[in-house]
Design a protein around this motif. Structure first.
Motif, PDB file in Angstrom:
ATOM      1  N   ASP A   1       0.842  -1.194   0.000  1.00 49.27           N
ATOM      2  CA  ASP A   1       0.000   0.000   0.000  1.00 49.27           C
ATOM      3  C   ASP A   1       0.879   1.247   0.000  1.00 49.27           C
ATOM      4  O   ASP A   1       2.104   1.165  -0.145  1.00 49.27           O
ATOM      5  N   GLY A   2       0.264   2.400   0.142  1.00 45.75           N
ATOM      6  CA  GLY A   2       1.009   3.649   0.105  1.00 45.75           C
ATOM      7  C   GLY A   2       2.017   3.811   1.217  1.00 45.75           C
ATOM      8  O   GLY A   2       2.934   4.635   1.126  1.00 45.75           O
TER       9      GLY A   2
ATOM     10  N   ARG B   1       0.852  -1.446 -13.062  1.00 48.11           N
ATOM     11  CA  ARG B   1      -0.150  -1.624 -12.006  1.00 48.11           C
ATOM     12  C   ARG B   1      -1.331  -2.458 -12.508  1.00 48.11           C
ATOM     13  O   ARG B   1      -2.503  -2.141 -12.274  1.00 48.11           O
TER      14      ARG B   1
ATOM     15  N   GLU C   1      -8.091  -0.385  -4.343  1.00 46.62           N
ATOM     16  CA  GLU C   1      -8.024   0.927  -3.691  1.00 46.62           C
ATOM     17  C   GLU C   1      -6.663   1.585  -3.898  1.00 46.62           C
ATOM     18  O   GLU C   1      -6.545   2.810  -3.829  1.00 46.62           O
ATOM     19  N   GLU C   2      -5.651   0.784  -4.151  1.00 54.30           N
ATOM     20  CA  GLU C   2      -4.307   1.317  -4.423  1.00 54.30           C
ATOM     21  C   GLU C   2      -4.111   1.610  -5.910  1.00 54.30           C
ATOM     22  O   GLU C   2      -2.992   1.773  -6.379  1.00 54.30           O
ATOM     23  N   ARG C   3      -5.230   1.676  -6.641  1.00 57.55           N
ATOM     24  CA  ARG C   3      -5.245   2.046  -8.063  1.00 57.55           C
ATOM     25  C   ARG C   3      -4.571   1.005  -8.964  1.00 57.55           C
ATOM     26  O   ARG C   3      -3.891   1.351  -9.934  1.00 57.55           O
ATOM     27  N   TRP C   4      -4.780  -0.263  -8.637  1.00 53.96           N
ATOM     28  CA  TRP C   4      -4.358  -1.348  -9.510  1.00 53.96           C
ATOM     29  C   TRP C   4      -5.545  -1.791 -10.349  1.00 53.96           C
ATOM     30  O   TRP C   4      -6.688  -1.803  -9.884  1.00 53.96           O
TER      31      TRP C   4
END
Length: 311
Positions: free
Chosen positions: A223-224, A240, A269-272
């Protein structure tokens, strides 16, 4: 006189030797009755007892001498390696020895003589078996290239691997000049550590051979904050894009299914971009879906590199 269904508890339900029969109180004449099977000389069992390769392996082990060991397809079955369906069902045993003068042929058994010191023999589940690496090398004479890759991937799998990629390379070097050596070298170009299933191998090969970039196998996704949130089946990190194969097994386990869904939600949610595929998807559909996702993320065909040996 006891019938087969009334064999003494110590030998009922399994194969046994004539010595074990005598110790259990059975007379020699009892072993010659037609209601007992004798798959190998000196080995007996009640009918319908020896109905699988596993049961035959255990039965034949009762008469194996110390210089015999299981090899080739039989060794692969003992290790639980992925084989083509016809070999998975094979009831023929492969037994090797380093002693040229020793006879070990029998009905249902293929005997092999190997040069002393060329094959490492290990204990696997209480059985003498050619090492995982030697077994892979032996299979080069009977498997197609893709099947050899699947077995190699299974040996260097992510969880509890049987071998290392360096070990496979060393094995291929030892087998140089032997039948199947070329196939071993070709398979090494495609084998990757960290695979969890033959399906992952198949999809990876499909995508790369279709001209798409090679994905990471079971790559870590964070995650971020840099915290690992999942291990993706096939990961295109630079774009991604994640390809996940759903074999349906986890849906029968509610806890695992919920964990998988939550994990995929966290990845999204992590833009994958997550692409889920299953056995209902044809090869062209899989390639098209992955290519579309990669192009949308900025990939172009001239970015591909030819396959090379991992590591």
């Amino acid at each position: 006189m006891k019938r087969a269904a009334q064999l003494p508890p110590g030998i009922a339900g399994r194969a046994f030797t004539s010595a074990e029969a005598a110790a259990a109180g059975l007379r020699p004449g009892r072993l010659r009755r037609s209601d007992l099977d004798s798959p190998f000389r000196g080995i007996y069992a009640a009918p319908r007892t020896l109905v699988s390769a596993e049961s035959l392996v255990l039965a034949y082990a009762l008469r194996m001498s110390p210089d015999h060991f299981y090899s080739h397809v039989t060794a692969a079955l003992i290790y639980g390696l992925p084989l083509p369906a016809h070999l998975q069902r094979s009831m023929t045993l492969h037994v090797s020895t380093e002693t040229p003068a020793v006879r070990h042929g029998s009905t249902g058994v293929i005997g092999h003589h190997v040069k002393r010191g060329t094959v490492r023999v290990v204990d696997a589940y209480g059985l003498r078996v050619s090492s995982p690496v030697d077994t892979w090398c032996q299979l080069a004479t009977v498997l197609s290239l893709d099947d050899l890759i699947r077995v190699g991937d299974a040996l260097v799998r992510r969880k509890n691997p049987f071998a290392t990629l360096a070990g496979l390379r060393a094995g291929a070097v030892r087998y140089a000049g032997k039948r199947g050596a070329k196939a071993l070298r070709q398979a090494l170009l495609w084998i990757r550590p960290g695979v969890d299933s033959p399906t992952e191998t198949d999809v990876r090969l499909l995508l790369v051979r279709a001209g798409l970039p090679e994905p990471e196998v079971n790559g870590e996704i964070t995650d971020g904050w840099g915290v690992c949130i999942a291990h993706g089946d096939l990961v295109y990190r630079d774009f991604r894009v994640l390809v996940e194969y759903d074999d349906g097994q986890h849906r029968t386990n509610e806890s695992q299914y919920n964990s998988d869904v939550n994990g995929l939600d966290a990845i999204i949610e992590e833009r994958w971009r997550v692409l889920r595929i299953n056995k209902s998807y044809s090869s062209p559909v899989i390639v098209r879906r992955v290519e579309t996702a990669l192009r949308a993320a900025g990939w172009r065909p001239d970015q591909c590199a030819p396959p090379r040996e991992s590591g």
